[in-house]
Scaffold this active site. Sequence first.
Site, PDB file in Angstrom:
ATOM      1  N   HIS A   1      -3.482  -5.902   1.176  1.00  0.00           N
ATOM      2  CA  HIS A   1      -3.474  -5.678   2.184  1.00  0.00           C
ATOM      3  C   HIS A   1      -3.495  -7.475   2.402  1.00  0.00           C
ATOM      4  O   HIS A   1      -4.948  -7.568   1.394  1.00  0.00           O
ATOM      5  CB  HIS A   1      -4.324  -4.886   3.290  1.00  0.00           C
TER       6      HIS A   1
ATOM      7  N   CYS B   1       0.717  -1.152   0.258  1.00  0.00           N
ATOM      8  CA  CYS B   1       0.122   0.078  -0.064  1.00  0.00           C
ATOM      9  C   CYS B   1       1.078   1.125  -0.298  1.00  0.00           C
ATOM     10  O   CYS B   1       1.224   1.235  -0.645  1.00  0.00           O
ATOM     11  CB  CYS B   1      -1.118   0.419   1.373  1.00  0.00           C
TER      12      CYS B   1
END
Length: 542
Positions: A477, A358
Amino acid sequence: MGEKHKKLWDQDWAKSEPTASGAVLMVQGTASDVGKSVIVTALCRIFAQDGLRPAPFKSQNMALNSYVTADGQEIGRAQGIQAEACGITATTDMNPVLIKPTGNMHSQIVVHGRPYRHLSASDYREEFLPHAKPLVMEALGRLRDRHGIVVIEGAGSPAEINLKQRDIVNMNLAEWADAPVILVGDIDRGGVFAFLVGTLELLEPHERARVKGFIINKFRGDLSLLQPGLDWLEQRTGIPVLGVLPYLNNLEIEAEDSVVLDTYPARSAPSATQELDIAVIRYPHISNFTDFDPLAAEPDVSLRYVSKLSELGHPDVVILPGTKDTISDLEFLRGQGLAGAVCNLIDEGTHTQLVGICGGYQMLGEQLHDPEGVESNEPRSALGLGLLPLATTFLPGKKTVRVHGYTCEDHPITLHPQNQELPISGYEIHAGSTQQLRDTRPLFLLRVAERADQLEAQTHPEGAARADGRVFGTYLHGVFHNDAWRRAWLDGLRMTKGLEPLNVTFVSSSRKEEAFDRLAEQVRRHLRMDLIYDIIGIQGKL
């Protein structure tokens, strides 16, 4: 509140009138980090085992470690994990207000899973909180209508005098919901009796009357030596001690507060039995650090969090995790000398890999642009680490989705065995849009879907890797929660070091269920559940 935002509030967040049929129990604490979240998780599991159809609730949560619901909304991670302990699907009703701190004393306010506004603490107090009661009570009412009991978690301390007037998460909420309260104190930090009695003294009489029991948490000693203090506490307050919970190590329950990272080692080399050394950079705004819990549980992995150059050493893998403020944390890396050291490890031509998740993925690129101050309330731009040909622009709005997919056939990462189509699932939660400046090698083919087999259409490539596979990043994630992929990657690392692959791994979902049951067993053993059921007003469960 401006007319525009008031209209949004009235029309969008007020979904239905609550009927408030289910029972409620509230767990408050004498301070932050006394163990409220873990105790609520344990009670959720116990109540589920006892057939009460429980659900968790926290009206207002401040956390950077968030959870994406099945319908792609964002809530506090603790409430998502508590829902899993209940055996139910998490919804935004379980955490209608999420506060995500950013730089410059501001926070992003997430309401029912969607970004609402960036507010300072004073603006949040003056503009938001006066209108929050209907939002909170409607969410709680819907949960009570669908579940046999709702376990409510407070925040911080109910005795914060400067915050009580506009409180929506502690005693005001207990009054609105007519909820009995259990007060938790942490004996490990010292002064637990002063904390408990002092908290009661600072409450108003009608608030004090709601406290129906105490739990003393994180006890390490001989209970017989503590008993005189317990007797005194009950005589002084007239409130029973419901139990003394031991200090529970290795719970393997996902944590929400990054303070838990202090328990991880910061040594510069692994032990003899942990042959793979993985260093996660702990920058100030680290988020979703539970991405790496499955790595810590692998028998051949030493997982450590580092924030200083002296702690880095020469790991097999460096991971740049998620962050709520990418540019500021990139500046931190440079200021600590970590950015240069990490790039040197890659340039040295060793086997070290660099992985970005991310915000860490965004840092690996060449350019970062925040023209509208999405992350920091002021326009900024920065140069990335320049290890992947990517440019990221931060724009209003946030992508929060759960995704399923497979590894790309031609990805360059060393896996073992290499030629297999491994399934992948996880979630994306980011404000940035990343574009390729030149061709890169994608990692995964993904699509938003409820089932992993819904992949025939609308798949898209995701992630990017350098041609040698030693630098790669993804917005995904939870990538390390994919058991087969995680072990294939770790065994690939082993082979680059001349080690034999293990070829075996644990199943993370089964491990999580076992952890919930172990926690419930420990808490049930040390709490007087008969008194807790009396407090709730439910009979015949024991």
